[in-house]
Design an enzyme around this catalytic site. Structure first.
Site, PDB file in Angstrom:
ATOM      1  N   ASP A 162      42.975  38.129  26.809  1.00 25.03           N
ATOM      2  CA  ASP A 162      42.724  36.707  26.549  1.00 25.03           C
ATOM      3  C   ASP A 162      41.740  36.123  27.571  1.00 25.03           C
ATOM      4  O   ASP A 162      41.597  34.906  27.691  1.00 25.03           O
ATOM      5  CB  ASP A 162      44.027  35.901  26.502  1.00 25.03           C
ATOM      6  N   ASP A 213      41.571  35.878  30.882  1.00 21.33           N
ATOM      7  CA  ASP A 213      41.879  35.096  32.087  1.00 21.33           C
ATOM      8  C   ASP A 213      41.999  35.976  33.330  1.00 21.33           C
ATOM      9  O   ASP A 213      42.365  35.502  34.398  1.00 21.33           O
ATOM     10  CB  ASP A 213      43.120  34.202  31.904  1.00 21.33           C
ATOM     11  N   SER A 220      48.035  38.071  25.847  1.00 21.35           N
ATOM     12  CA  SER A 220      47.213  38.547  26.952  1.00 21.35           C
ATOM     13  C   SER A 220      46.921  40.053  26.897  1.00 21.35           C
ATOM     14  O   SER A 220      46.335  40.533  25.937  1.00 21.35           O
ATOM     15  CB  SER A 220      47.900  38.157  28.264  1.00 21.35           C
ATOM     16  N   ASN A 239      45.717  41.502  40.475  1.00 20.87           N
ATOM     17  CA  ASN A 239      45.380  41.910  39.111  1.00 20.87           C
ATOM     18  C   ASN A 239      44.143  41.203  38.537  1.00 20.87           C
ATOM     19  O   ASN A 239      43.736  41.474  37.416  1.00 20.87           O
ATOM     20  CB  ASN A 239      46.580  41.711  38.189  1.00 20.87           C
ATOM     21  N   GLY A 251      59.003  39.768  35.782  1.00 27.23           N
ATOM     22  CA  GLY A 251      59.203  38.556  34.987  1.00 27.23           C
ATOM     23  C   GLY A 251      58.790  38.768  33.540  1.00 27.23           C
ATOM     24  O   GLY A 251      58.956  37.879  32.714  1.00 27.23           O
ATOM     25  N   ARG A 260      60.824  43.934  43.322  1.00 24.50           N
ATOM     26  CA  ARG A 260      61.133  42.655  42.674  1.00 24.50           C
ATOM     27  C   ARG A 260      61.415  42.894  41.191  1.00 24.50           C
ATOM     28  O   ARG A 260      60.835  43.813  40.588  1.00 24.50           O
ATOM     29  CB  ARG A 260      59.983  41.643  42.838  1.00 24.50           C
ATOM     30  N   PRO A 261      62.304  42.064  40.628  1.00 19.56           N
ATOM     31  CA  PRO A 261      62.524  42.202  39.191  1.00 19.56           C
ATOM     32  C   PRO A 261      61.302  41.659  38.454  1.00 19.56           C
ATOM     33  O   PRO A 261      60.796  40.598  38.815  1.00 19.56           O
ATOM     34  CB  PRO A 261      63.755  41.325  38.928  1.00 19.56           C
ATOM     35  N   ASP A 267      40.715  40.914  30.567  1.00 20.69           N
ATOM     36  CA  ASP A 267      41.921  41.295  29.812  1.00 20.69           C
ATOM     37  C   ASP A 267      41.841  40.672  28.411  1.00 20.69           C
ATOM     38  O   ASP A 267      40.833  40.056  28.046  1.00 20.69           O
ATOM     39  CB  ASP A 267      43.209  40.913  30.564  1.00 20.69           C
TER      40      ASP A 267
HETATM   41  C1  16G Z   1      52.298  37.166  34.075  1.00 17.07           C
HETATM   42  C2  16G Z   1      51.639  36.167  34.983  1.00 17.07           C
HETATM   43  C3  16G Z   1      50.838  36.874  36.041  1.00 17.07           C
HETATM   44  C4  16G Z   1      51.715  37.842  36.805  1.00 17.07           C
HETATM   45  C5  16G Z   1      52.442  38.769  35.863  1.00 17.07           C
HETATM   46  C6  16G Z   1      53.497  39.540  36.616  1.00 17.07           C
HETATM   47  C7  16G Z   1      50.762  33.974  34.400  1.00 17.07           C
HETATM   48  C8  16G Z   1      49.831  33.206  33.522  1.00 17.07           C
HETATM   49  N1  16G Z   1      50.752  35.288  34.226  1.00 17.07           N
HETATM   50  O1  16G Z   1      51.348  37.903  33.363  1.00 17.07           O
HETATM   51  O2  16G Z   1      50.331  35.907  36.914  1.00 17.07           O
HETATM   52  O3  16G Z   1      50.967  38.594  37.700  1.00 17.07           O
HETATM   53  O4  16G Z   1      53.100  38.012  34.862  1.00 17.07           O
HETATM   54  O5  16G Z   1      54.214  40.318  35.751  1.00 17.07           O
HETATM   55  O6  16G Z   1      51.475  33.415  35.211  1.00 17.07           O
HETATM   56  P1  16G Z   1      55.574  41.005  36.207  1.00 17.07           P
HETATM   57  O7  16G Z   1      56.515  39.898  36.613  1.00 17.07           O
HETATM   58  O8  16G Z   1      56.017  41.761  35.030  1.00 17.07           O
HETATM   59  O9  16G Z   1      55.238  41.885  37.367  1.00 17.07           O
HETATM   60 MG    MG Z   2      45.670  37.292  30.422  1.00 20.03          MG
END
Ligand code: 16G
Ligand code: MG
Length: 541
Positions: free
Chosen positions: A278, A280, A64, A372, A498, A495-496, A276
């Site tokens: 990819d 999406d 991405s 985003n 992801g 928040r942590p 972005d």
């Molecule tokens: C990923 C997620 C996006 C989310 C981002 C948060 C998908 C396909 N993509 O890119 O939706 O906004 O993670 O990132 O689910 P973060 O947890 O680092 O803040």
């Molecule tokens: Mg993307």
């Protein structure tokens, strides 16, 4: 399952010992050179998932908006959705199994999920434009074939296009034809039908500058352009011919830096957007007459779309319900506008597309967007039924129903899709005769600031209430509450992440100065209460 063959081929895609990766919100993502074994194993897993669901499964090779050196992989479930949670866990186990444990893990998964190994498997594969993607997608295919699965390699695709292909293939082509041609035709036809109904002419509404992040979006938009060029002319920038993928450009860069991408010349009041890497995500922006930059993010996109859909519903005179789904990152002004002015109910879920998508399915029309720029709209069968019955309705209502039908065709209902969203937005702006400034003026974003804090272990932070409140560590939420009280129209949460090893901090308030201060004070609280490492957060940016 020919375990001998699995072991033999796995050795050709050997796992660097000790490497641990996690199937996160968007699959696996890391430096491309660490991913060969993961790709092979995700090929294996996709074949198992396909056998279990007796459906086509998708595998997308992309990272991405990450830097060009990274890569990643995610599996797409039968209706184009993100992989089911229990299989995310299997993905993590399989990717992290040391070479000698691989067979056992594979058998474990098959048994736990009652996979009939005699069943056929079919997997479709797509990839983005990263230099590493071609070889990595070949490793996915190796994994699929070693389990006797069949595959179709679509080669270069945007992520949403792969979701679309999976969805089409599992719905007997009722949704559309599972080819690029099918995708281009379906969307363009719907777009052209919509545009026909716009009363205003003149090309001021019909041209758009698109920053393609030097990614796959440029290739696909170029292929598609001539299908809709009578209705919209697009000028592509950062098309990959010179610059590096996602470097100083693309939707993520524009949104997080709140400034235009490099490599794009913007005249005042020109409508521009960024995809972005990819394709999406999409965000819009423009420069006003004074040269000030204005960002139109996912929240404002959701507002435009849901207002328009609500108007159509009112026109048809139906009691079908509509809901907007956001995350904690949605600007407070957007939520207030939707609820108080538009009278559209708004729901908040955890970050990550799958959470929003899931919630949006609860409504007749569910519009979901992350700030985003990732989002789409979902339509229930009740809406389709209503459209079918509209033939008996009076002329005006029939027109609205027809528009709704075209809008449904134009949205990619399998995933957020920059190309599809762009066409929806362009159609709505044309139909409503709105300029980019008028759209922007719907409401004014509250000033906000996002920061990152390094901590020893980000898992010490747990949250509730769609990530808007911290449960642990003790005392953190109380501290945030006290800090928020010091400012007007303020809100903050932590928040942590992801996708990165950091804690994210968000703050908004009535002025940029206040938002900055609040974000900084909250960061300091995280640093002190959640085991910060490295440099203490300092005021000033
Ligand atoms: C990923 C997620 C996006 C989310 C981002 C948060 C998908 C396909 N993509 O890119 O939706 O906004 O993670 O990132 O689910 P973060 O947890 O680092 O803040
Ligand atoms: Mg993307």
């Amino acid at each position: 399952m020919d375990l001998g063959a699995v072991t033999k081929y796995s050795a050709l895609h050997a796992k660097p010992s000790g490497l641990i990766l996690q199937y996160g919100t968007a699959g696996f993502r890391t430096k491309a050179e660490h991913l060969d074994h993961v790709m092979f194993r995700m090929g294996l897993l996709a074949a198992l998932r396909s056998k279990q669901t007796k459906s086509t499964i998708g595998v997308m090779v992309t990272a991405s908006h990450n830097p060009e050196e990274d890569n990643g992989v995610k599996l797409v479930d039968p209706l184009g959705e993100m992989l089911a949670p229990s299989w995310e866990e299997h993905a993590t186990c399989l990717a992290n199994a040391e070479e000698q444990d691989m067979q056992r893990v594979l058998i474990d998964i098959s048994e736990k999920e009652a996979v009939n190994l005699q069943q056929n498997a079919f997997v479709v594969v797509g990839r983005d434009t990263r230099p590493s993607s071609e070889k990595l997608s070949q490793s996915v295919i190796d994994g699929v074939t070693v389990l006797g699965g069949e595959f179709h390699d679509y080669g270069l695709l945007t992520t949403p296009q792969l979701h679309y292909m999976v969805y089409c293939r599992n719905t007997g082509s009722r949704y559309g034809k599972a080819t690029l041609e099918g995708y281009y035709q379906k969307l363009s036809k719907a777009f052209m039908e919509l545009i026909k109904q716009a009363s205003c002419s003149g090309d001021e509404y019909r041209s758009l500058k698109v920053d393609c992040a030097n990614g796959i979006g440029a290739l696909k938009l170029r292929e598609m352009e001539h299908y809709f060029s009578q209705g919209l002319s697009v000028q592509l920038f950062n098309d990959g011919s010179k610059g590096k993928l996602n470097h100083l450009c693309g939707a993520d860069f524009v949104k997080s830096h709140q400034k235009p991408p490099q490599g794009m010349e913007i005249k005042s009041n020109e409508r521009c957007c960024s995809f972005d890497g990819d394709a999406d995500r999409i965000v819009y922006y423009y420069h006003d007459a004074d040269g000030h930059f204005h960002l139109i993010d996912g929240d404002k996109i959701a507002t435009l779309i849901s207002s328009f859909l609500k108007e159509l519903l009112v026109e048809i005179g139906e009691s079908l319900n509509i809901g907007v789904v956001q995350t904690a990152y949605a600007n407070g002004s957007s939520t207030r506008y939707l609820e108080e002015v538009m009278k559209v109910p708004v729901y908040c879920t955890k970050t990550g597309v799958k959470h929003l998508h899931h919630k949006a399915q609860e409504f007749d029309i569910g519009v979901y967007f992350e700030a985003n720029g990732h989002g789409t709209a979902l339509f229930s069968t009740a809406v389709e039924m209503k459209i079918k019955q509209s033939e008996q309705l009076e002329e005006k209502k029939r027109k609205a129903a027809k528009m709704l039908e075209n809008i449904i065709d134009l949205f990619n209902q399998a995933a957020g899709d920059a190309i599809s969203d762009m066409l929806v937005i362009e159609a709505i702006l044309a139909l409503k005769g709105l300029t980019v400034q008028q759209w922007d003026a719907l409401y004014t974003d509250l000033p906000n600031r996002q920061l990152k804090v390094q901590v020893a272990d980000r898992r010490v932070i747990s949250t509730t209430n769609a990530e808007r409140q911290a449960v642990t560590p003790p005392g953190l939420q109380e501290t945030i509450n006290d800090l928020v009280k010091k400012y007007k129209l303020s809100r903050a949460f932590v928040r942590p992440s992801g996708t990165e090893d950091v804690v994210r901090v968000y703050a908004e308030a009535d002025s940029q100065e206040s938002a900055d201060h609040l974000a900084c004070e909250v960061s300091l609280a995280v640093f002190q209460l959640a085991g910060g490492i490295g440099e203490r957060p300092q005021p000033g940016f």
